[in-house]
Enzyme design. Structure first.
Site, short mmCIF file in Angstrom:
data_model
loop_
_atom_site.label_atom_id
_atom_site.label_comp_id
_atom_site.label_asym_id
_atom_site.label_seq_id
_atom_site.Cartn_x
_atom_site.Cartn_y
_atom_site.Cartn_z
N GLY A 6 0.66 -1.11 0.05
CA GLY A 6 -0.01 0.07 -0.03
C GLY A 6 0.76 1.22 -0.01
N ARG B 28 7.38 1.96 1.06
CA ARG B 28 7.58 0.53 1.39
C ARG B 28 8.00 -0.09 -0.05
NH1 ARG B 28 3.91 -1.94 5.01
NH2 ARG B 28 4.88 -1.13 6.56
N ARG C 256 1.64 11.17 -8.71
CA ARG C 256 1.01 11.23 -7.41
C ARG C 256 1.98 10.82 -6.16
NH1 ARG C 256 -4.72 12.35 -7.48
NH2 ARG C 256 -5.40 13.02 -9.67
N ARG D 142 -0.57 -8.44 -3.10
CA ARG D 142 -0.69 -7.52 -2.16
C ARG D 142 0.11 -8.06 -1.20
NH1 ARG D 142 -1.75 -3.97 1.11
NH2 ARG D 142 -2.90 -4.42 3.02
N SER E 57 0.22 -4.89 5.84
CA SER E 57 0.02 -5.04 7.25
C SER E 57 -1.61 -5.36 7.37
CB SER E 57 0.56 -3.97 7.68
OG SER E 57 -0.32 -2.68 7.49
N ASP F 290 -0.95 -5.13 13.94
CA ASP F 290 -1.78 -4.79 15.26
C ASP F 290 -2.71 -5.78 15.80
OD1 ASP F 290 -1.81 -2.59 12.68
OD2 ASP F 290 -1.70 -1.35 14.87
N ARG G 9 8.48 -4.01 12.81
CA ARG G 9 7.69 -4.14 11.48
C ARG G 9 8.62 -4.56 10.31
NH1 ARG G 9 2.75 -1.10 11.26
NH2 ARG G 9 1.98 -0.61 13.43
N1 LIG Z 1 -8.59 -1.17 8.76
C1 LIG Z 1 -7.49 -1.50 9.25
N2 LIG Z 1 -7.29 -1.67 10.31
C2 LIG Z 1 -5.87 -2.06 10.84
CL1 LIG Z 1 -5.71 -2.66 12.50
C3 LIG Z 1 -4.92 -2.32 9.95
N3 LIG Z 1 -3.70 -2.54 10.02
C4 LIG Z 1 -2.74 -2.35 8.94
N4 LIG Z 1 -4.18 -1.91 8.02
C5 LIG Z 1 -3.62 -1.69 6.62
O1 LIG Z 1 -2.79 -0.48 6.83
C6 LIG Z 1 -3.33 0.65 6.13
C7 LIG Z 1 -3.81 1.39 7.38
O2 LIG Z 1 -2.67 1.81 8.19
C8 LIG Z 1 -4.42 0.11 5.13
O3 LIG Z 1 -3.79 0.08 3.96
C9 LIG Z 1 -4.58 -1.27 5.72
O4 LIG Z 1 -4.73 -2.23 4.53
C10 LIG Z 1 -5.26 -1.92 8.86
N5 LIG Z 1 -6.33 -1.51 8.43
#
Ligand SMILES: Nc1nc(Cl)c2ncn([C@@H]3O[C@H](CO)[C@@H](O)[C@H]3O)c2n1
Length: 235
Positions: A20, A24, A43, A87, A90, A205, A218
């Protein structure tokens, strides 16, 4: 070039990793690819092409969320002839037996996004799923790399900050492992336009336990996932 990617024809490999975060993508290109060349800065969503084990591979930032990931997935496949995308990113864990740093492969992706509902007038809940061949390779490669990989469904959410954690609890009862924000769109668009797709995630997380990875953790944790992704996409 396409509307959002500044590459010339042929500058993007048929196999593309999709983190994303464009920074990275830069880190992956600089750390893992040989002879990496940046083919787009449009962009600020960087993309690079290089080689991994002698095979051409590109790494393209997708941005956060399904609208952004949809744009890059669509243009890579339809304007640049990309055949497979993985993809790597995280996620936030929902399953209580997942821990920070674990690697998850998404067999399918539930979503609260309207992007798929509107494709079928809200009459059918389309099931965005991974390409089985890529998934099987990823599981075999992860095991060979000594990295346990958890396979299961995830949620691709539109919101990062949710008022409805109760819905996440309900999804966990149905085996949903984790939450992220792009996979459902990537799976749907790849299926629609005849490409293969897979999502491999590192648990950064734990939503239920309120835990979050330290930034140093990470990078190390993501290294395992990147190697699995690279070895899978050239398999
Ligand atoms: N909803 C959501 N929630 C948690 Cl706890 C996340 N941890 C990593 N991501 C990812 O990382 C980015 C958000 O920090 C988004 O691209 C998502 O795909 C998360 N997206």
């Amino acid at each position: 070039m396409s509307v959002h990617i500044g590459a010339k024809p042929g500058e993007i490999a048929e196999r593309v990793l999709l983190p994303g975060d464009p920074m990275r993508a830069k880190w992956i290109a600089e750390t893992f690819l040989e002879d990496a060349v940046c083919y787009t800065q449009v962009r600020g969503m960087l993309g690079f092409t290089g080689t991994w084990q002698g095979q051409r591979v590109s790494v393209q930032g997708s941005g956060m969320g399904m609208p952004s990931a949809s744009i890059y997935t669509h243009e890579l496949i339809n304007e640049y002839g990309v055949k497979s995308v993985i993809r790597i990113g995280s996620c936030g864990a929902l399953a209580m037996d997942l821990n920070l740093g674990d690697v998850v492969a998404a067999i399918g992706s539930a979503t609260d996004s309207n992007m798929n509902r509107s494709r079928f007038d809200g009459l059918i809940d389309y099931a965005p799923v991974a390409d089985f061949g890529l998934l099987r390779s990823a599981v075999d490669i992860a095991e060979a790399q000594g990295v346990p990989i958890r396979v299961g469904p995830i949620l691709a959410a539109d919101a990062f900050y949710t008022d409805r954690p109760d819905l996440y609890d309900a999804l966990a009862l149905y085996g949903v492992l984790a939450v992220e924000m792009e996979s459902a769109a990537i799976y749907t668009i790849a299926a629609r336009y005849g490409a293969k797709a897979l999502t491999i995630l590192t648990v950064s997380d734990h939503i239920k336990r309120g835990e979050a990875m330290e930034s140093a953790q990470r990078e190390q944790g993501f290294g395992n996932m990147v190697k699995i992704g690279l070895n899978t996409i050239i398999a």
